[in-house]
Design a protein around this motif. Structure first.
Motif, mmCIF file in Angstrom:
data_model
loop_
_atom_site.group_PDB
_atom_site.id
_atom_site.type_symbol
_atom_site.label_atom_id
_atom_site.label_comp_id
_atom_site.label_asym_id
_atom_site.label_seq_id
_atom_site.Cartn_x
_atom_site.Cartn_y
_atom_site.Cartn_z
ATOM 1 N N SER A 432 0.830 -1.190 0.000
ATOM 2 C CA SER A 432 0.000 0.000 0.000
ATOM 3 C C SER A 432 0.868 1.245 0.000
ATOM 4 O O SER A 432 1.963 1.254 0.556
ATOM 5 N N GLN A 433 0.352 2.275 -0.637
ATOM 6 C CA GLN A 433 1.067 3.537 -0.648
ATOM 7 C C GLN A 433 0.911 4.192 0.724
ATOM 8 O O GLN A 433 -0.077 3.986 1.409
ATOM 9 N N PRO A 434 1.915 4.974 1.100
ATOM 10 C CA PRO A 434 1.852 5.566 2.444
ATOM 11 C C PRO A 434 0.736 6.602 2.551
ATOM 12 O O PRO A 434 0.461 7.315 1.589
ATOM 13 N N PRO A 435 0.073 6.649 3.703
ATOM 14 C CA PRO A 435 -0.948 7.673 3.904
ATOM 15 C C PRO A 435 -0.293 9.048 4.078
ATOM 16 O O PRO A 435 0.897 9.147 4.353
ATOM 17 N N ILE A 436 -1.094 10.077 3.912
ATOM 18 C CA ILE A 436 -0.592 11.452 4.101
ATOM 19 C C ILE A 436 -0.864 11.846 5.562
ATOM 20 O O ILE A 436 -1.991 11.703 6.042
ATOM 21 N N PRO A 437 0.149 12.345 6.281
ATOM 22 C CA PRO A 437 -0.065 12.709 7.690
ATOM 23 C C PRO A 437 -1.097 13.822 7.839
ATOM 24 O O PRO A 437 -1.289 14.632 6.923
ATOM 25 N N ALA A 438 -1.755 13.862 8.998
ATOM 26 C CA ALA A 438 -2.802 14.857 9.230
ATOM 27 C C ALA A 438 -2.233 16.285 9.190
ATOM 28 O O ALA A 438 -2.906 17.213 8.748
#
Ligand code: ZN
Ligand code: ZN
Length: 600
Positions: A432-438
């Motif tokens: 999975s591609q990394p999520p974007i931090p809040a």
């Protein structure tokens, strides 16, 4: 069981006077059960002579080929293995399933016209191809257990048991822990698993290409040392140990001397396997001695991932429909049906399938159905392959409609199955591609204020990654900074690239977690198992990243460790990594301070 060695050399055939006793041919071992099951382990150049021998014994011939992996030295004899060319002979070929390729495709590769004048399709025998993963299967009267080995290609070791006798074939394999390779008897968890796999066998045939003294220069090449295999055999309580995959640089005398120098404490019988050598494994007393004859093979451990898949069939021709249905059944894949354009669109939207196959003559038109599905721009259908089956390919209109591929009639069931497998396997991709931090916006501002992106390499950072690499004994240690669309390396010890895309960044995952992120074995991690940097260069197996969190709370990057072999990180080591990361952070903030607090 009777075992006969036809090829014992590693990497490349090495005929000649210096290898006359142990032999120059690459891996090939013949195994026969008392009940008559014939198994050939690997198909290196030794298979040429084995094939000729089998032909002399007459036809029809029923055999099974168990391939450890598809490196050339293990399959190069396949196109010269005569029994595969004889109509009436029946062969099952088993090998580890490739990431995006079936066993058949992998073996067909070396017989493409560029490399060989005869292609796989011209083999006259009835051949069935089986894609294996770890598990158990029954071959004739032999119980086979397969287990992944540590090698830079998907490689299976095989344990064979019949009539109360057991043998194991592990080729090619590198110890998981380095001290073991150097001769230490202290071994890690992964190596214990390996010991358990071969425990108590009457005969262990094991890759032992190098000596411990040579290992320094061979780390990561995927092979064992004589010393490490001796330790494994001792711990596993094997009765007889046969070294194989002899280095092409070893002559007969050297091999004699090296094996004689090993300390086995008289616990087991040990020798370097020689071409032509025959070993009879006598069943332990008290075990029943079956003569079952040739029973059909039990259902093979197929790739479990396929069972989660469903395929939408937009096909009205009953014969064609049945053909696909049977092919999907064989792989345990669920089939759904639609008999018109409207029904296909409705079914695809209701439950997005992994693959859509449409007949060109589907009521409402197959091509138009494809165009409509693509035109919906539904994210759940975006990556789904759409295959059109027809008598003729229509390249231009197909591309315009968003057709993934064409399956041209007529074709056999097995052909349909081998074509559908890669499409389905691609849909089971586990990474999975990394999520974007809040806090992405503030994070990027803080990163840019450091004014460090795209600056020259500096000793003060390189020193720290060198220390990290040496301290943890990993080939790669880096200071990475996660920018908007890329990860950029301020320092990369052991890696010769300056940046990669953010989508494939492990560190972009690590900055989400505020603690050290440890991936002991990427192949076992849902997020990384099929990651491009895991299945291809640099073939990451282990990752540990400590986020670099600035005083203002922004996680801008990591100090990370990478290895091409799985490993663990103890609590003490994690603290040490955090200490080193604190030093990196100090240097980062120092540059910002020296710059007057960043860009203005
Ligand atoms: Zn090999
Ligand atoms: Zn290999």
């Amino acid at each position: 069981m009777q075992v006969r060695f036809w090829g014992t050399r590693g990497s490349i055939a090495k005929p000649g006077p210096s290898t006359i006793r142990y032999g120059g041919n690459t891996s090939c071992v013949e195994v026969r059960s008392a009940g008559g099951t014939l198994v050939v382990l690997d198909c290196g150049t030794g298979a040429l002579a084995l094939g000729a021998d089998l032909m002399r014994r007459g036809t029809p011939l029923r055999g099974r080929l168990l391939i450890s992996h598809t490196h050339w030295d293990h399959i190069q004899g396949l196109p010269f293995f005569a029994p595969l060319f004889v109509p009436g002979n029946e062969w099952d070929i088993y090998a580890p399933h490739g990431f995006l390729q079936s066993v058949r495709e992998m073996l067909a590769g070396q017989m493409q016209h560029t490399y060989f004048p005869v292609d796989l399709g011209q083999l006259g025998a009835t051949i069935r191809y089986h894609d294996l993963t770890e598990g158990e299967l029954k071959i004739g009267d032999i119980e086979v257990t397969s287990r992944y080995l540590n090698h830079p290609a998907l490689t299976l070791g095989y344990r064979l048991e019949v009539d109360g006798a057991a043998m194991a074939y592990c080729c090619d394999h590198e110890p998981h822990s380095r001290p073991l390779a150097y001769g230490s008897t202290e071994i890690g968890d992964q190596d214990h698993e390996h010991v358990a796999f071969v425990s108590g066998v009457d005969l262990l045939i094991h890759d032992a290409q190098y000596r411990a003294a040579e290992y320094e220069a061979k780390v990561g090449w995927g092979h064992s040392t004589l010393e490490s295999v001796t330790t494994i055999a001792k711990l596993a309580g094997v009765k007889t140990l046969a070294f194989t995959h002899h280095d092409p640089g070893r002559d007969d005398h050297t091999l004699d001397r090296e094996v004689a120098a090993l300390k086995t404490d008289g616990l087991f019988n040990v020798f370097a396997a020689a071409e032509g050598q025959v070993i009879d494994i006598t069943p332990a007393a008290g075990h029943p001695h079956h003569h079952q004859g040739d029973t059909p093979d039990a259902e093979v451990a197929e790739d479990p991932k396929l069972a989660e898949q469903s395929v939408l069939l937009g096909i009205v021709d009953p014969e064609l429909h049945d053909e696909f249905w049977r092919a999907l059944q064989a792989d345990g894949v669920r089939a759904r049906h639609a008999i018109s354009r409207a029904a296909a669109v409705e079914a695809a939207l209701a439950e997005p399938p992994s693959l859509i196959i449409l007949e060109r003559h589907l009521p409402g038109d197959g091509l138009a159905t494809c165009r409509e599905l693509r035109g919906l721009h539904d994210p759940a259908l975006a990556g789904v392959p759409i295959i059109i089956t027809a008598a003729q390919e229509e390249i231009g209109p197909g591309a315009a409609a968003g057709v993934t591929d064409w399956l041209l009639k007529p074709f056999s069931e097995i052909y349909a199955r081998t074509r559908m497998r890669p499409w389905l396997m691609r849909m089971t991709c586990h990474w999975s591609q990394p999520p974007i931090p809040a806090d992405e916006e503030q994070r990027l501002t803080a990163l840019r204020n450091l004014a460090i992106l795209d600056t020259e390499r500096e000793d003060r950072f390189d020193r720290l990654t060198r220390i990290a690499s040496a301290t943890f004994g990993v080939p790669i240690a880096m200071v990475t900074l996660v920018d908007e669309n890329r990860q950029w390396f301020k320092s990369a010890c052991g890696l010769d690239i300056g940046e990669t895309h953010r989508d494939i960044s492990f560190c972009a995952h690590a900055i989400i977690e505020r603690d050290v992120m440890v991936v002991p074995d990427a192949l076992l991690d849902e997020r990384f198992a099929d990651h491009p940097a895991v299945i291809d260069g640099p073939r990451i197996r282990f990752y540990a990243g400590c986020p670099l969190v600035l005083d203002n709370g922004a996680a801008v990057g990591t100090l990370c460790l990478v290895d091409i072999r799985p490993r663990e990180l103890g609590a003490g080591e994690i603290r040490l990594l955090e200490d080193l990361a604190a030093l990196v952070l100090q240097e980062l903030q120092r540059s910002a301070d020296a710059d007057g607090g960043g860009i203005l």
